[in-house]
Design a protein around this motif. Sequence first.
Motif: not given
Length: 401
Positions: A39-50, A60-77
């Motif tokens: 569970l991460t704030q930047t799923p696509a970036l993290d998948a590429a990093a590893v 996957v985008a963390d559905p328990f914690v949604v950080s506004r500062s990384w909003a551009a890197h996760r789906p709007a839900e």
Amino acid sequence: MNHVLISGVTSCESRGVEALVRSVAAHARFWPCQRTTVLTQTPALDAAAVAGLDTQVQFVADPFVVSRSWAAHRPAESERQLAARRDALLADAALVIGTGGDLHTPDYGVSTRYLRALREAQQRGIPTVLVGQSWGVFDDTAEADALVAVASRCAMLSVREEASREYAVNKLGLADERIRLSSDPAFLLPAAPAEQTAAVLASCGVGPGDAYLCLAPSQGITRHSMLTDDQHLQALLNLVRHLAVECGVPVLLVPHCHDSRPHNDDRILVDRIAALAGHLGVRAVPGALSAPEYKAVLGGATLVVAERLHAAIGALSSGTPAVVVGHSHKFSGVLAHAYGPNVPADAFHLDIHALAEPGAWRPLASLPKEARLRRALTGRLPQMIAAARSDFTALRAALQR
């Protein structure tokens, strides 16, 4: 019940977070399915990093914690969509592992939010653990109480330094036998292959067998101090100039955090230091390197000076002495645990608030003590690695019970 959830992840843009994700995911193999969800704030970036870590690890985008500062890197839900994803993830989970290093301290104000995945898992009867972290010291009793409520129901707890263990037992009231003194899971991270590292060093003008030092500065550390960015920059310039002139070897600047948010992007600070240092021996490590690549670079140095704790851990876990400029007890605590009781804290730690004082950084730049630190570390390193690995052995046993 066919996957392990790893929570407490912000973003692998921080190579320290990447080191934790790689290490925990590689050792969290407790179920026949062998599938791990991060569970991460930047799923696509993290998948590429590893990429290439393991085909059975998904981000996957963390559905328990949604950080506004990384909003551009996760789906709007919507909240309804988030709730549905939370339910689906937990319905399929056999275990939830809380990682995150220093999330459960007052440094960032996010501790209680990052307990949510574990708390909701516990409500469903899913086993939970908190692994290899620093805890406290909380000013807000509500935050402390939230951590205790979750920790009390975990199948296993471990912290990475003695100060956190003492806080957990003596201040939070957890039973002594409930909490393990371990080490950071990133002590288990493998370094990149030698030939790969040689190419990186060659790009910095460092050949096979050449000595060099490393400085891993933090663009974001002034947010935890009274120093201005200009004061911080000037202190680091004084430090690297001294290292380059007095030691006579290259000083490689390591941007350990490649954050999409400028206030925390070490590449910005590294580029400024390299441009202003006025010494050919001060060189920025180029490229978007992975955590294993940075570990290999740091591990090959004679000495590492770090404002990023996981840059120091990358060195320490390779047997290379590190000294730190820190902003919380996690810095002195982790290094004290690595060097053992016979090395005083002032030999390896300087508080960020003192960095700008004239000459305060000089003890960090003293190479004569390097041999002493190296000897102490060599004696302790097998214990540190074994302790990190034993967390996962203990976890298996706890889950079997």
